[in-house]
Design an enzyme around this catalytic site. Structure first.
Site, short mmCIF file in Angstrom:
data_model
loop_
_atom_site.label_atom_id
_atom_site.label_comp_id
_atom_site.label_asym_id
_atom_site.label_seq_id
_atom_site.Cartn_x
_atom_site.Cartn_y
_atom_site.Cartn_z
N HIS A 57 0.84 -1.20 0.00
CA HIS A 57 0.00 0.00 0.00
C HIS A 57 0.88 1.25 0.00
O HIS A 57 0.69 2.17 -0.81
CB HIS A 57 -0.91 -0.04 1.24
N GLU A 58 1.85 1.28 0.92
CA GLU A 58 2.71 2.45 1.02
C GLU A 58 3.69 2.54 -0.14
O GLU A 58 4.04 3.64 -0.59
CB GLU A 58 3.47 2.42 2.36
N HIS A 61 1.98 4.33 -2.94
CA HIS A 61 2.03 5.79 -2.77
C HIS A 61 3.39 6.33 -3.20
O HIS A 61 3.48 7.31 -3.94
CB HIS A 61 1.81 6.14 -1.29
#
Length: 264
Positions: A57-58, A61
């Protein structure tokens, strides 16, 4: 635009590989019924898989920010998938795990610091914020693929239930993180399109958005509606409410197991 990153800054971290190894070994233990206590194996498998999804998820980003203009991402270690490199270890790893343990809710926290001033264009800012929860959507599709492809013949019940619960966590993470609440990615998607005045008024509340959402989910009526929506979404992906419930039941091995979910 220069986005060259040194090999060291993008080398996959041994920490992340260790977490993947735990996921693989405990997943094998659940699949083969090797573990003496299936609940503990399910707990370790789901928790490690959940941490892997948090890292991805990170990473989404960070990678999107890199290609949008923030070339400092590599030096900060965000491309190594190492959760220890995150800005707020408490928010990015500890709290999401606590949320799962206490309420069976997948709620990612903030982790990577992006230098927004280096990025031009509102669409790029929105895409950076959306990249994380879209990763959870992709993870949910992968977890549920065996269900909607009818490819579960011969799959042990414990593994089937664990996969169902992991899918529920991914769906809940995507849904919650897309809420337009300050501090969550959903707000990050719409923030570039708000006026400067509105952004300044909302800014002081951003650090409390995540905790506000979690506290709200403890309200029985809100919690009931929330899980009705989650079960409807997972049901649309082929995962029954009973399978997700039993996965959560096995995961919480410290509680008495519902006889309905017995796998032995």
């Amino acid at each position: 635009m220069t986005t060259a990153i040194s090999r060291r800054d993008r080398r996959v971290s041994p920490v992340f590989l260790g977490i993947v190894a735990v996921m693989a070994v405990t997943g094998w233990a659940v699949w083969t019924d090797f573990a003496a206590a299936p609940g503990i194996a399910v707990f370790l498998f789901v928790t490690s898989a959940w941490i892997v999804s948090l890292c991805l998820h990170e990473y989404a980003h960070a990678r999107t920010a890199l290609h949008s203009g923030d070339i400092t991402i590599g030096a900060k270690g965000y491309l190594t998938l190492n959760p220890l490199k995150y800005t707020h270890a408490l928010l990015s790893i500890v709290l999401p795990i606590v949320f799962v343990i206490l309420g069976g809710i997948g709620l990612p926290g903030g982790a990577v610091f992006i230098e927004r001033g280096r990025i031009q264009g509102r669409w790029k800012h929105s895409l950076i914020s959306a990249a994380g929860p879209l990763t959870n959507v992709l993870f949910a599709i992968v977890c549920t693929a065996p269900f909607w492809l009818d490819a579960l013949d011969g799959v042990p019940l414990a593994f089937r239930f664990a996969l169902a619960f992991l899918a529920l966590l991914q769906v809940s993470a995507a849904l919650l993180n897309f809420l337009p609440v300050p501090g969550l990615d959903g707000y990050g998607v719409i923030e570039p399109w708000l006026s400067y005045k509105i952004r300044r008024q909302i800014e002081p509340y951003a650090p409390f958005g995540l905790l506000f959402v979690f506290a709200l989910l403890w309200v029985p009526e809100v919690n009931r509606v929330f899980f009705d929506v989650i079960y409807a979404l997972t049901g649309g992906l082929g995962v029954s409410e009973a399978e997700a419930y039993c996965g959560r039941d096995l995961f919480q091995f410290w509680q008495d197991t519902n006889p309905f979910c017995a796998v032995r």
